[in-house]
Write a protein that holds these residues in place. Structure first.
Motif, short mmCIF file in Angstrom:
data_model
loop_
_atom_site.label_atom_id
_atom_site.label_comp_id
_atom_site.label_asym_id
_atom_site.label_seq_id
_atom_site.Cartn_x
_atom_site.Cartn_y
_atom_site.Cartn_z
N MET A 28 10.63 29.37 34.87
CA MET A 28 9.45 28.55 34.31
C MET A 28 9.39 27.44 35.23
SD MET A 28 8.14 27.37 30.83
CE MET A 28 9.15 25.83 30.69
N LEU A 29 8.14 27.29 35.79
CA LEU A 29 7.81 26.00 36.71
C LEU A 29 7.48 24.88 35.86
CD1 LEU A 29 7.00 25.06 39.56
CD2 LEU A 29 4.76 25.69 39.14
N THR A 30 8.11 23.68 35.96
CA THR A 30 7.71 22.64 35.28
C THR A 30 7.22 21.50 36.45
OG1 THR A 30 9.86 21.38 35.42
CG2 THR A 30 9.31 22.99 33.48
N GLU A 31 6.08 20.60 35.93
CA GLU A 31 5.64 19.75 36.78
C GLU A 31 5.50 18.42 36.01
OE1 GLU A 31 1.16 19.17 39.22
OE2 GLU A 31 1.44 20.72 37.68
N THR A 32 5.77 17.32 36.89
CA THR A 32 5.61 15.94 36.45
C THR A 32 4.87 15.26 37.61
OG1 THR A 32 7.87 15.98 35.45
CG2 THR A 32 6.95 13.90 36.02
N VAL A 33 3.81 14.44 37.19
CA VAL A 33 3.04 13.82 38.24
C VAL A 33 3.04 12.30 37.89
CG1 VAL A 33 0.66 13.47 38.62
CG2 VAL A 33 1.19 15.69 37.88
N ALA B 27 14.84 33.52 31.30
CA ALA B 27 13.49 34.35 31.47
C ALA B 27 13.27 34.27 33.04
CB ALA B 27 12.50 33.94 30.80
N ASP B 28 13.59 33.17 33.68
CA ASP B 28 13.27 33.26 34.97
C ASP B 28 13.99 33.94 35.72
OD1 ASP B 28 11.22 31.28 34.24
OD2 ASP B 28 12.43 29.34 34.90
N PHE B 29 15.14 33.90 35.38
CA PHE B 29 16.19 34.87 36.19
C PHE B 29 15.82 36.17 36.05
CE2 PHE B 29 20.59 37.22 36.01
CZ PHE B 29 20.63 37.06 37.38
N THR B 30 15.78 36.60 34.54
CA THR B 30 15.53 38.03 34.55
C THR B 30 13.99 38.58 35.48
OG1 THR B 30 16.28 38.03 32.37
CG2 THR B 30 14.77 39.80 32.74
N ARG B 31 13.04 37.68 35.35
CA ARG B 31 11.85 38.23 36.17
C ARG B 31 12.11 38.02 37.44
NH1 ARG B 31 9.37 33.88 34.89
NH2 ARG B 31 8.83 34.57 32.84
N ALA B 32 13.13 37.31 38.28
CA ALA B 32 13.01 37.24 39.69
C ALA B 32 14.11 38.35 40.03
CB ALA B 32 13.70 35.77 40.13
N PHE B 33 14.76 38.61 39.00
CA PHE B 33 15.99 39.80 39.58
C PHE B 33 15.40 41.04 39.34
CE2 PHE B 33 19.58 42.75 38.75
CZ PHE B 33 20.55 42.00 39.51
N ARG B 34 14.52 41.45 38.13
CA ARG B 34 13.77 42.62 38.27
C ARG B 34 12.79 42.91 39.49
NH1 ARG B 34 11.93 45.48 33.46
NH2 ARG B 34 12.36 43.74 32.30
N PRO C 33 16.20 44.85 35.22
CA PRO C 33 16.71 43.61 34.70
C PRO C 33 18.12 43.39 34.69
CG PRO C 33 15.94 45.30 32.89
CD PRO C 33 15.67 45.84 34.10
N PRO C 34 18.63 42.32 34.81
CA PRO C 34 20.28 41.94 34.98
C PRO C 34 21.12 42.80 33.86
CG PRO C 34 19.02 40.01 35.15
CD PRO C 34 17.98 40.96 34.49
N ARG C 35 20.56 43.05 32.87
CA ARG C 35 21.59 43.67 31.99
C ARG C 35 21.72 45.25 32.34
NH1 ARG C 35 23.04 42.17 27.14
NH2 ARG C 35 21.75 40.35 27.02
N ASP C 36 20.42 45.94 32.64
CA ASP C 36 20.64 47.27 32.98
C ASP C 36 21.29 47.52 34.44
OD1 ASP C 36 18.89 47.64 30.91
OD2 ASP C 36 17.20 48.14 31.93
#
Length: 236
Positions: A1-6, A204-211, A217-220
């Motif tokens: 997930m992308l987080t932003e601070t301004v 969640a970020d890792f799973t999305r990028a890995f898939r 997904p990483p588990r599979d």
């Protein structure tokens, strides 16, 4: 997930602007001594986009001098690398007795473990310096410390920009994680621990990028690798 601070200087009283911005930079980068001819009514704007352990920060600020001294390094060293791309203005970095100027066609690489005297913009002009910074832990780079030392003395081409560099870093981190998932000796290591090891603190970020990279997904992928059935699952 992308987080932003301004951070926007106009949101802070004039007398506090420079100190607030300095504190922000110290948190993002490393302990620094900063000074500016414009500190009494300092103007700056900075966005910080956090991508796991990597952060990107577009910024605009009045001329500043940054000092990273041996004493500050001994106090705290995050062992990171910072890449600066000037978009409008010039950076002048002094390392030892050598000064190097960086313009919009070049990248300036800074090693937090090495002393630095960096000037951004013309101290006698209020014209802001505009640029983009990228913070990366050294542990995520496929470079030896000697190689990093050599690169800090060079003017790196900005032709590929940060997009190509971020894509390369992401691929390398995913490859390390993929190998660990397929390693029988690490079968008992939780997937989230492997992900965090290679710069993915959010599952969640890792799973999305890995898939996206390997088609499952990483588990599979780990399950298939235990049966020797990972052929054809990775993507170029």
């Amino acid at each position: 997930m992308l987080t932003e601070t301004v951070f926007r200087s106009e949101d802070v009283p004039a007398a506090d602007r420079f100190e607030c911005w300095r504190d922000l930079l110290r948190q993002l980068h490393a302990p620094l001594d900063l000074d500016s001819e414009h500190r009494s009514d300092f103007r700056a704007e900075q966005r910080v986009l956090e991508l796991g352990e990597v952060s990107v920060w577009p910024t605009r600020f009045q001329p500043v001098r940054f000092l990273r001294t041996p004493k500050l390094i001994r106090q705290s060293d995050p062992e990171g690398v910072h890449l600066s791309l000037p978009l409008d203005g010039v950076l002048r970095a002094t390392r030892g007795d050598r000064e190097t100027a960086y313009g919009p066609d070049s990248l300036c690489l800074v090693d937090t473990s090495r002393p630095l005297d960096l000037r951004a913009g013309d101290s006698f002009s209020p014209r802001p310096h505009i640029g983009v910074g990228l913070e990366v832990p050294k542990a995520l780079l496929p470079l030896t410390w000697d190689r990093i030392d050599r690169l800090t003395a060079c003017r790196l081409s900005a032709r590929e920009g940060f997009g190509g560099l971020l894509a390369q870093l992401l691929h390398q981190r995913l490859e390390h994680a993929r190998r660990d998932l397929a390693d029988p000796a690490q079968h008992a290591t939780p997937i989230h621990a492997i992900a965090a090891r290679w710069g993915f603190p959010r599952a969640a970020d890792f799973t999305r990028a890995f898939r996206a990279a390997y088609g499952s997904p990483p588990r599979d992928y780990r399950h298939a690798s235990s049966w020797g059935d990972t052929a054809g699952r990775s993507r170029p």
